[in-house]
Design an enzyme around this catalytic site. Structure first.
Site, mmCIF file in Angstrom:
data_model
loop_
_atom_site.group_PDB
_atom_site.id
_atom_site.type_symbol
_atom_site.label_atom_id
_atom_site.label_comp_id
_atom_site.label_asym_id
_atom_site.label_seq_id
_atom_site.Cartn_x
_atom_site.Cartn_y
_atom_site.Cartn_z
ATOM 1 C CG ASP A 1 23.197 13.336 91.152
ATOM 2 O OD1 ASP A 1 22.823 13.463 89.972
ATOM 3 O OD2 ASP A 1 22.711 13.979 92.100
ATOM 4 N NE ARG B 1 17.859 11.239 83.013
ATOM 5 C CZ ARG B 1 17.720 12.287 82.207
ATOM 6 N NH1 ARG B 1 18.143 13.482 82.599
ATOM 7 N NH2 ARG B 1 17.146 12.141 81.026
ATOM 8 N NE ARG C 1 24.449 14.331 97.460
ATOM 9 C CZ ARG C 1 25.259 14.787 96.500
ATOM 10 N NH1 ARG C 1 24.997 14.521 95.227
ATOM 11 N NH2 ARG C 1 26.312 15.512 96.808
#
Length: 249
Positions: free
Chosen positions: A51, A49, A196
């Site tokens: 974001d 998945r 990130r």
């Protein structure tokens, strides 16, 4: 039959991969297009998945269908019904035991930073702009302490729902291509915001705000609240997924 697809998308206008009902998602766009080709509703499962604002060039998905279509028809037919920011790059019939997520043994992400004094109009949604000069070699050296199997609690989002924080990083490379600084990460799996958060720490080190040892110090703290800033999403791209050889992918 079970069909696997290679998918690429520009995540700029999507609220992430997962279907959420009231906002635009990659999953919803893909399921709507595929259902028109299959002529029945279906559900798509992805390898990883992503974001809001995150892109993909190597996403892998699978679905099950009773419809008989050629691989070429799945590609061309689905692309006809997809919006311009999503496309299918390949299709393949898979054995019953294949699962896009659970069969995967590795995932690749690339994080791009445009490093120059002035912002970019063309790269605004594909890379993060850092105007302060970055030392890519310094970032690369600092990153090597994260390679291996570790508890990445300090690099996971506070809301991460993974059952445990242990992941294995196979490689973590930082390089410069002209004005672009590239962070390439390869691991067995990733925690929420893990790449990130790694990028945020390495950027601080590249700017000279932190010592090279800081990346490893953050790792050893095992406390997200003591970690660095989460880098923005637009620089991140899911670039590939690894599977066992028997699946032929």
């Amino acid at each position: 039959m079970k069909i696997a697809l290679g998918v690429e998308y520009d995540g700029s206008e999507f609220h992430g991969w997962q279907f959420q009902g009231d906002v635009r998602s990659v999953q919803e766009s893909l399921e709507q297009a595929l259902s028109r080709v299959a002529d029945h509703p279906l559900t798509v499962h992805c390898a990883g998945r992503t974001d809001t604002g995150v892109h993909a060039t190597g996403q892998v998905v699978h679905f099950e269908t009773e419809a008989i279509r050629s691989e070429r028809s799945w590609i061309l037919g689905t692309n006809t019904h997809l919006p311009d920011d999503v496309s299918i790059s390949w299709a393949r019939e898979m054995p019953a035991d294949f699962h896009a997520r659970f069969s995967a043994v590795g995932r690749h992400y690339r994080y791009r930073i445009i490093n120059r004094p002035f912002r970019s109009a063309l790269w605004r949604n594909r890379a993060v702009w850092i105007h302060h000069p970055l030392d890519a070699d310094r970032m690369h050296r600092a990153a090597q302490g994260l390679v291996g199997t570790h508890d990445f609690s300090s690099y996971r989002a506070l809301a991460c729902q993974a059952k445990h924080p242990v992941r294995t990083l196979y490689s973590l490379r930082v390089s410069r291509e002209g004005e672009i600084v590239v962070i390439d990460v390869h691991a067995n799996a990733f925690l929420h915001h893990m790449v990130r958060n790694i990028a945020g720490v390495l950027i601080a080190i590249g700017k000279g705000d932190q010592a090279e040892s800081w990346a490893n110090q953050v790792l050893e703290l095992r406390d997200r609240t003591l970690g660095g800033v989460t880098a923005p999403p637009q620089g991140l791209c899911l670039s590939g997924v690894d599977y066992p050889k028997e699946f032929g992918l």
